[in-house]
Design an enzyme around this catalytic site. Structure first.
Site, short mmCIF file in Angstrom:
data_model
loop_
_atom_site.label_atom_id
_atom_site.label_comp_id
_atom_site.label_asym_id
_atom_site.label_seq_id
_atom_site.Cartn_x
_atom_site.Cartn_y
_atom_site.Cartn_z
N GLY A 1 0.92 -1.25 -0.06
CA GLY A 1 -0.12 0.01 0.02
C GLY A 1 0.82 1.17 0.05
N CYS B 1 -26.27 -11.96 -20.75
CA CYS B 1 -25.92 -13.37 -20.35
C CYS B 1 -26.91 -13.60 -18.98
CB CYS B 1 -24.38 -13.36 -19.90
SG CYS B 1 -24.10 -12.49 -18.50
#
Ligand SMILES: Nc1ncnc2c1ncn2[C@@H]1O[C@H](COP(=O)(O)OP(=O)(O)OP(=O)(O)O)[C@@H](O)[C@H]1O
Ligand SMILES: [Mg+2]
Lengths: 283, 259
Positions: free
Chosen positions: A32, A244
């Site tokens: 991070g 879908c």
């Protein structure tokens, strides 16, 4: 390959790649944390993912299979040119299938298909500093990170709830990595934030213009910032994908005609195509 | 009281901006619950001294010992940056003369008041908001303004908001630089009343810088008079104002009486 003689594998020279790999190693060691690196000029304008491209160039090997996503799609100009760039300069195989890729460079999405430990996800990052809009002074944001002094971001979230009744930020939603550094996940929808946590794949973030690289090593806890009484949540519109039928994937709204016709379809085109193909088999 | 009771113990403090100006030879102690006024003409070093106490400036020489909530005496200048900042948003408070320097203008009143709580780890929105509302009430700002930005507030309201934003964390030492400066007389009077009430109710320990000897008389238990960067006289407020020893203080007092 014609036209690429004189270029090193994956365009960048080995010395530059070593420098970038050192930055990546440091980034992996301190999850991070934004590691500065000497970003190079790339034959693409900033905003086209020059940071991501440099990271990809540095981790790519001859055996890798590359996928490039732009806002979930493999067929935008941006995705196509980056894919072509590496096909030409590194001669690597490319794919649009998430499951087949070993390196995936992405802008603004995390694939729907769960990633594996054999994959690296490279994010293109325009603005790596999550505190930038709250604290313009670079020296001060560094101090805030060093001291873990993140109250100002919490104030920002407080403001959202006070004014809008909930945390309004829907993308580039700040996270805390490994209980320590606050990090911008890049402008992915907050829908994708949960995928960052405990992900088996290595996640690398490259910001070219701002010259920063940061990382989330595999299986690292990543927490989206929130309040105890306003916990982080993702709001799905509830509509299934018109193509879908998936009710759980991240959807894009597309305009279908000039009479106001609209439909919602999966933003992840590979995921959607897979599901349509499967449905075709079953039928 | 013995030296060990002091909340703040300052010795031989000096800072030179590099142009011969600043403060020097400043020594004093401050006990819990005390209000110390710093008076003196413009340029005498009042703000400089306050900024040294608040850690916004580092001294060239001297020490500032502060008694932490746990009882330990620490030199503020020996603290790590992390501890100093932590102290600065929990135990210490700094009220600027210009509220715009002490507020986040783009953030709502509630967010301004809640910031110190959030910086110190508060993560429950409802409780942060309740604390903000409670403090707005204490500084006489209507609850209905909690989601308004300070830019829509009058100068007096902004100053009261700045005070709420500072006091919400229950600081043990409050530093104020001309908190009533730049306000209309009637607004000043109301703020002064409010400050007196808060100081008395909360038993605050305060160092207050002011040009205004009327403010000094109303709020301060003790006064230090500064001139040219030095403390030239100090004592109980009434003593200093009614029976000044130094010619400079006599001038200062008489000019106010004349005003
Ligand atoms: N940043 C600086 N650089 C150089 N000199 C400074 C600086 N800040 C203040 N000074 C000088 O130091 C002296 C003390 O300034 P300071 O601001 O502490 O005075 P003050 O008593 O607060 O005055 P005022 O009542 O006008 O606010 C003044 O002569 C001032 O001009
Ligand atoms: Mg001043």
């Amino acid at each position: 390959m014609s036209g690429t003689e004189g270029y090193n594998f994956a365009y960048l020279d080995e010395q530059t790649k070593r420098m970038i790999r050192r930055a990546i190693l440091k980034a992996v060691a301190v999850p991070g944390y934004q590691v500065p690196f000497a970003s190079r000029e790339m034959p693409l304008p900033y905003g086209w993912g020059t940071g991501g491209i440099q990271v990809t160039a540095s981790v790519l090997g001859a055996d890798d299979t590359l996928k490039v996503i732009d806002q979930g799609a493999d067929d935008t100009t941006n995705a196509v040119s980056i894919r072509r760039f590496f096909a030409r300069t590194a001669g690597v195989a490319t794919t649009t299938r998430t499951a087949e890729a070993t390196v995936i460079q992405t802008r603004h999405r995390v694939p729907e298909t769960p990633l594996t430990g054999d994959q690296i996800l490279v994010y293109q990052v325009p603005i790596p500093e999550p505190l930038r809009w709250l604290e313009p002074r670079e020296a001060e944001t560094r101090a805030l990170h060093a001291l873990g002094d993140y109250g100002v971001m919490q104030v920002e979230l407080y403001e959202d709830i006070a004014i809008h009744g909930k945390i309004k930020r829907s993308y580039d939603y700040p996270v805390e990595v490994a209980d320590r550094y606050m990090m911008s996940p890049s402008p992915i929808p907050k829908f994708d934030n949960p995928k960052l946590s405990d992900c088996p794949a290595l996640q690398l973030f490259g910001a070219g213009r701002e010259k920063r690289i940061y990382a989330i090593p595999p299986h690292t806890p990543v927490r989206s910032l929130d309040f105890e009484d306003h916990p982080f949540d993702i709001d799905h519109p509830g509509t299934p994908c018109a193509l879908c039928g998936d009710t759980e994937s991240f959807l894009d709204e597309i305009v279908t005609d000039d009479k106001g016709g609209r439909m919602f379809v999966c933003s992840d085109t590979d995921h959607c195509a897979e599901r349509q193909a499967e449905a075709g088999h079953d039928a | 009281m013995t030296r060990d009771d002091a909340l703040l113990s300052v010795r031989d403090l000096a800072l030179d901006y590099g142009n011969g100006r600043g403060v020097r030879d400043v020594s004093f102690r401050l006990w819990p619950g005390e209000v110390l006024g710093i008076v003196g003409e413009s340029g005498s070093g009042k703000t400089t001294l306050l900024k040294l106490l608040g850690g916004q400036l580092a001294p060239d020489a001297g020490t500032i010992h502060y008694r932490m909530a746990g009882g330990d005496m620490v030199d503020l200048n020996d603290l790590s940056e992390a501890r100093r900042r932590h102290l600065g948003r929990t135990e210490l408070a700094f009220v600027h003369q210009n509220p715009r320097d002490g507020l986040r203008l783009a953030v709502t009143a509630g967010g301004n008041v809640g910031e110190r709580l959030m910086a110190d780890g508060a993560r429950h929105y409802g409780r942060i908001r309740a604390a903000a509302l409670d403090w707005l009430e204490r500084v006489e700002i209507e609850a209905g303004r909690v989601d308004d930005r300070p830019t829509t507030f009058s100068g007096g309201m902004q100053q009261r908001l700045q005070i709420a934003r500072n006091l919400v964390s229950g600081p043990r030492l409050v530093l104020m630089d001309e908190p009533t400066g730049g306000l209309d007389v009637s607004v000043q009077a109301r703020l002064l009343d409010l400050l007196r009430g808060l100081v008395a109710d909360l038993g605050l320990t305060v160092v207050i810088v002011t040009h205004d000897l009327g403010v000094a008389r109303l709020l301060a238990h003790r006064l230090m008079v500064m001139q040219g960067g030095r403390v030239i006289e100090s004592g109980l407020t009434d003593q200093v104002l009614d029976d000044p020893r130094e010619p400079y203080t006599q001038l200062l007092v008489s000019s106010v009486l004349a005003a």
